[in-house]
Write a protein that holds these residues in place. Sequence first.
Motif, PDB file in Angstrom:
ATOM      1  N   ALA A 116     -68.119 -57.290  13.444  1.00  0.00           N
ATOM      2  CA  ALA A 116     -67.515 -57.588  12.228  1.00  0.00           C
ATOM      3  C   ALA A 116     -65.991 -57.379  12.452  1.00  0.00           C
ATOM      4  O   ALA A 116     -65.070 -58.059  11.958  1.00  0.00           O
TER       5      ALA A 116
ATOM      6  N   LEU B  78     -65.482 -50.522  11.217  1.00  0.00           N
ATOM      7  CA  LEU B  78     -66.410 -51.717  11.311  1.00  0.00           C
ATOM      8  C   LEU B  78     -67.179 -51.995  12.649  1.00  0.00           C
ATOM      9  O   LEU B  78     -66.626 -51.331  13.684  1.00  0.00           O
ATOM     10  N   ASP B  79     -68.380 -52.423  12.688  1.00  0.00           N
ATOM     11  CA  ASP B  79     -68.789 -52.532  13.979  1.00  0.00           C
ATOM     12  C   ASP B  79     -68.084 -53.618  14.865  1.00  0.00           C
ATOM     13  O   ASP B  79     -67.472 -54.504  14.410  1.00  0.00           O
TER      14      ASP B  79
ATOM     15  N   SER C 293     -68.288 -51.482  -4.953  1.00  0.00           N
ATOM     16  CA  SER C 293     -69.578 -50.618  -4.404  1.00  0.00           C
ATOM     17  C   SER C 293     -70.533 -51.668  -3.805  1.00  0.00           C
ATOM     18  O   SER C 293     -71.659 -50.834  -3.273  1.00  0.00           O
ATOM     19  N   GLU C 294     -70.682 -52.751  -4.239  1.00  0.00           N
ATOM     20  CA  GLU C 294     -71.858 -53.511  -3.796  1.00  0.00           C
ATOM     21  C   GLU C 294     -71.289 -54.269  -2.562  1.00  0.00           C
ATOM     22  O   GLU C 294     -72.298 -55.160  -2.195  1.00  0.00           O
ATOM     23  N   LEU C 295     -70.287 -54.048  -2.097  1.00  0.00           N
ATOM     24  CA  LEU C 295     -70.005 -54.841  -0.743  1.00  0.00           C
ATOM     25  C   LEU C 295     -69.925 -53.999   0.468  1.00  0.00           C
ATOM     26  O   LEU C 295     -70.094 -52.766   0.470  1.00  0.00           O
ATOM     27  N   SER C 296     -70.336 -54.771   1.660  1.00  0.00           N
ATOM     28  CA  SER C 296     -70.543 -53.947   2.804  1.00  0.00           C
ATOM     29  C   SER C 296     -69.043 -53.515   3.277  1.00  0.00           C
ATOM     30  O   SER C 296     -67.918 -54.005   2.548  1.00  0.00           O
ATOM     31  N   GLY C 297     -68.690 -52.626   4.292  1.00  0.00           N
ATOM     32  CA  GLY C 297     -67.579 -52.364   4.774  1.00  0.00           C
ATOM     33  C   GLY C 297     -66.699 -53.405   5.215  1.00  0.00           C
ATOM     34  O   GLY C 297     -65.465 -53.408   4.819  1.00  0.00           O
ATOM     35  N   GLY C 298     -67.458 -54.455   5.890  1.00  0.00           N
ATOM     36  CA  GLY C 298     -66.449 -55.555   6.174  1.00  0.00           C
ATOM     37  C   GLY C 298     -66.153 -56.536   5.103  1.00  0.00           C
ATOM     38  O   GLY C 298     -65.011 -57.142   5.044  1.00  0.00           O
ATOM     39  N   MET C 299     -67.056 -56.791   4.174  1.00  0.00           N
ATOM     40  CA  MET C 299     -66.597 -57.493   3.118  1.00  0.00           C
ATOM     41  C   MET C 299     -65.614 -56.527   1.919  1.00  0.00           C
ATOM     42  O   MET C 299     -64.782 -57.476   1.370  1.00  0.00           O
ATOM     43  N   ARG C 300     -65.695 -55.436   1.986  1.00  0.00           N
ATOM     44  CA  ARG C 300     -64.381 -54.702   1.431  1.00  0.00           C
ATOM     45  C   ARG C 300     -63.287 -54.891   2.148  1.00  0.00           C
ATOM     46  O   ARG C 300     -62.091 -55.161   1.238  1.00  0.00           O
TER      47      ARG C 300
ATOM     48  N   LYS D 153     -68.735 -59.553  -7.749  1.00  0.00           N
ATOM     49  CA  LYS D 153     -69.336 -58.099  -7.417  1.00  0.00           C
ATOM     50  C   LYS D 153     -68.249 -57.096  -7.468  1.00  0.00           C
ATOM     51  O   LYS D 153     -67.037 -57.364  -7.308  1.00  0.00           O
TER      52      LYS D 153
END
Length: 259
Positions: free
Chosen positions: A179, A175-176, A143-150, A140
């Motif tokens: 996360a 992050l929330d 741009s396809e990732l959530s903030g936590g995944m980035r 991926k």
Amino acid sequence: MADPDPIIEVRGLVTRFGERTIHDGLDLTVRRGEVLGLVGGSGSGKSVLMRTILGLLRPSAGTIRLLGADLAALSREKLVALRGRTGVLFQDAALFSTLTVAENAQVPMRERFNWPRSLLAEMACLKIALVGLPEDARDKYPSELSGGMRKRAGLARSIAIDPEVLFLDEPTAGLDPIAAAAFDELILQLSRTLGLTVVMITHDLDSLMRITDRVAALINGKAVVAPIDELRRLDDPWLRQYFGGPRGRAALEAGHLAG
């Protein structure tokens, strides 16, 4: 008494930009294997200190030893090689938008090692797994990732070449709470598993409580360093406001600062 096995030693650091003095005789020792939090008000020079320790900025005065080497005595080539023993996660993860997660993780490996493509791919997969990303994240784009995944993808790249020291700039920003807590646990796990020394710039009081061994507060151009329970009891206006403000009181009420 000197700290055992220091991995970073900063002595008498002075940093100026024009007529403005950021650091004024700052001393700091980071011990091998510890997680050190770095806090301070806006403009106190947290990011400047990190960049100076990495040799990206030249101080006006003072000495910095990183991994036993005096930065001022190093040639450009040796300084670049020394930085190769460190990892950095910037606040926005700083991923290359046109590269996949796996390709991002391979960037430091390609710069340092002449490895075949198969080994690069294998090592990238290992680092991606270490930071808790699923297999399908490899291909991926950021741009396809959530903030936590980035953040995790950026972390995979920062540990790609097995650094001895990891610098984190506001790793849980944006992050929330769930996360952020998970990311804190990941940092702590990696520190213990890989034997990393971690220097973490943060405003997140919960992160400080959960994973730091000591905290360095940048106040009036100097560093006040202590375990967090000692630091919050010092008679300093900024520290009183920081730990005694709404967020600090909330953390205390939640039990993070009890003791």
